[in-house]
Design an enzyme around this catalytic site. Structure first.
Site: not given
Ligand code: NAD
Length: 478
Positions: A250, A284
């Site tokens: 997702e 999202c």
């Molecule tokens: P991020 O890419 O650092 O993290 C996004 C999510 O992924 C977090 O919950 C983090 O814990 C998890 N994550 C990161 N690396 C991981 C790994 N190697 N293994 C497992 N989980 C991992 O970004 P952020 O700054 O926290 O959020 C910003 C971006 O994330 C946004 O630009 C958006 O695109 C995306 N996001 C999307 C949703 C959604 O509902 N689809 C929700 C939150 C964030």
């Protein structure tokens, strides 16, 4: 209310990390540390795997009807604790209290729906080619699962994975959001009190990459579900692929909104202001690229800006707040840099555009007009309170722009013409399209994306399919 520190929930017990390590939890309104969350060590993750494997053995032997009763009870206990859970959600994540109440309520509704659907995981008898043969297909839970959930909907993102998993008879380890752990802990307390057996649901926090590198390849884990950015999703999908695990992804979006000349502008702007700035745009399916047909472009922009200017930004716990802070400084800097880039390339700030105050991570609800596809904001998910407005002349041009990016999650359209609505329904490449209202995300409707936005569904009856195998049995009489 004193702020509770959050521990790990493994094998039916709340515990500190084996090495005592914790992470700070920061309130986005003040930027101050308000508490701690336990950081799982490798030993804790090994315990979690043992627990979830044992949980699966127990839970898959419980009848669908018993599982239904327990999950319904958890939903009811969660409703009893709505106010407490909503306050914790707002304190950790920043969204206004009214939105947090909706989130907690929606979690109870989702649990009810999944519990009910778990009673309807029918197989089928398939007519055989010989009268002596009986052949049938049965649905069975895939096994222990792991779900990685983000901070923007700290509780409902968990329920969208855990709900279908346990309703289908799976057990699950959730890697919850370190930024907002307290409300998820309330959810797990409700599941515990409702009688979900030890090991069936487990909650860990820590360093996301360490947890995914340990859990995704682990032979005991049979299913992986992730919500987050496209970049991380692609990494986890390939890791899961290497180990032949079932996957639901997702991921991010960049939702187009197409407003045709014949749209009801008043209704469209009211719905879109509420939807765009919900959770400060950190959603999202947040409407992002506003494509407005030229005849109504100026009128739409004028009303949209007026309604946006009227929004009250502030502490989510304060009465009347409609937009809270962003989750952290990293997100605020990211939003700021997208706006700066757009302005440098010719965009006009119609309202907002700046950070607010000296404490916390507040940012003004922002509308940019005159945008073009050279701008980063038109290509990267802003994940913040930024609306990008662009005019178009012909509906096909708007449909082409809607499909220009590799994402395909939420999309929206406003038109009073049935034939335009039909063209949009056929032409817009997105997992979900909402026409003339904001209607995405109900428990009973499919929720998921296409292309880079991922695959699989976390709503509707499709959500349970993701946690089940179909086994075929054919039996000839001897
Ligand atoms: P991020 O890419 O650092 O993290 C996004 C999510 O992924 C977090 O919950 C983090 O814990 C998890 N994550 C990161 N690396 C991981 C790994 N190697 N293994 C497992 N989980 C991992 O970004 P952020 O700054 O926290 O959020 C910003 C971006 O994330 C946004 O630009 C958006 O695109 C995306 N996001 C999307 C949703 C959604 O509902 N689809 C929700 C939150 C964030």
């Amino acid at each position: 209310m004193t702020y509770p520190n959050t521990r790990l929930y493994i094998g039916g017990e709340w515990r500190d990390a084996s090495d005592g390590r914790t992470l700070d939890v920061v309130n986005p309104v003040s930027g101050e540390v308000i508490g701690q969350v336990a950081h799982a060590s490798k030993i804790d993750l090994e315990h979690a795997v043992d627990a979830v494997a044992e949980g699966f053995r127990k839970w898959s032997a419980v009848s669908a009807f018993e599982r239904y009763k327990i999950i319904r009870k958890a939903a009811s206990l969660l409703r009893d604790r709505l106010e407490e859970a909503a306050r914790l959600l707002t304190t950790d994540e920043g969204k206004p209290l009214a939105e947090s109440r909706l989130e907690v309520n929606s979690c109870a509704d989702l649990l009810d729906w999944f519990a009910e659907e778990g009673r309807r995981t029918y197989g089928r008898i398939i007519p055989a080619r010989s009268l002596s043969v009986q052949q049938y297909a049965v649905k069975e839970p895939v096994g222990p699962a792991v779900g990685f959930t983000p901070w923007n909907f700290p509780m409902s993102q968990i329920v969208r994975k855990l709900g279908p998993a346990i309703s289908a008879g799976c057990s699950i380890v959730i890697k919850g959001p370190e930024e907002a752990p307290a409300a998820p802990a309330v959810l797990f307390e409700c599941l515990h009190e409702a009688g979900v057996p030890a090991g069936v649901v487990n909650l860990v926090f820590g360093t996301p990459s360490q947890i995914s590198e340990f859990l995704v390849p682990h032979p005991a884990i049979r299913k992986v579900s992730f919500t987050g950015s496209v970049q991380v999703g692609k990494h986890l999908a390939s890791l899961a692929g290497l180990h032949m695990k079932r996957v639901t992804m997702e991921l991010g979006g960049h939702a187009p909104v197409i407003v045709a000349d014949d749209a009801n502008i008043d209704a469209a702007t009211t719905a879109l202001v509420a939807s765009k700035f919900r959770n400060a745009g950190q959603v999202c399916i947040s409407p992002t690229r506003f494509l407005i047909q030229s005849k109504v472009h100026d009128e739409f922009l004028d009303v949209f800006v007026k309604k946006t200017k009227a929004l009250k930004v502030g502490d989510g716990l304060a009465e009347g707040t409609q937009v809270g802070p962003l989750i952290n400084e990293r997100r605020r800097t990211a939003v700021e840099s997208l706006i700066e880039d757009a302005v440098n390339k010719g965009a006009k700030i119609e309202t907002g555009g700046h950070r607010i105050g000296n404490s916390g991570y507040f940012f003004e609800p922002t509308i940019l007009s005159g945008v073009n596809t050279e701008m980063r904001a038109m290509n990267e998910e802003p994940f913040g309170p930024v609306a990008l407005v662009k005019s178009f002349t012909d509906l096909d041009e708007a449909i082409t722009e809607a499909g220009r990016l590799p994402f395909g999650l939420g999309s929206y359209a406003w038109t009073s013409s049935a034939s335009s609505a039909r063209r949009l329904a056929q032409g817009v490449q997105a997992g979900m399209l909402s026409i003339n209202h904001i209607g995405l995300g109900l428990p009973e409707t499919p929720y998921g994306g296409v292309r880079d936005s991922g695959y699989g569904y976390e709503g509707g009856s499709e959500a349970l399919e993701a946690y089940m195998n179909t086994r075929f049995i054919t039996h000839d009489a001897v």
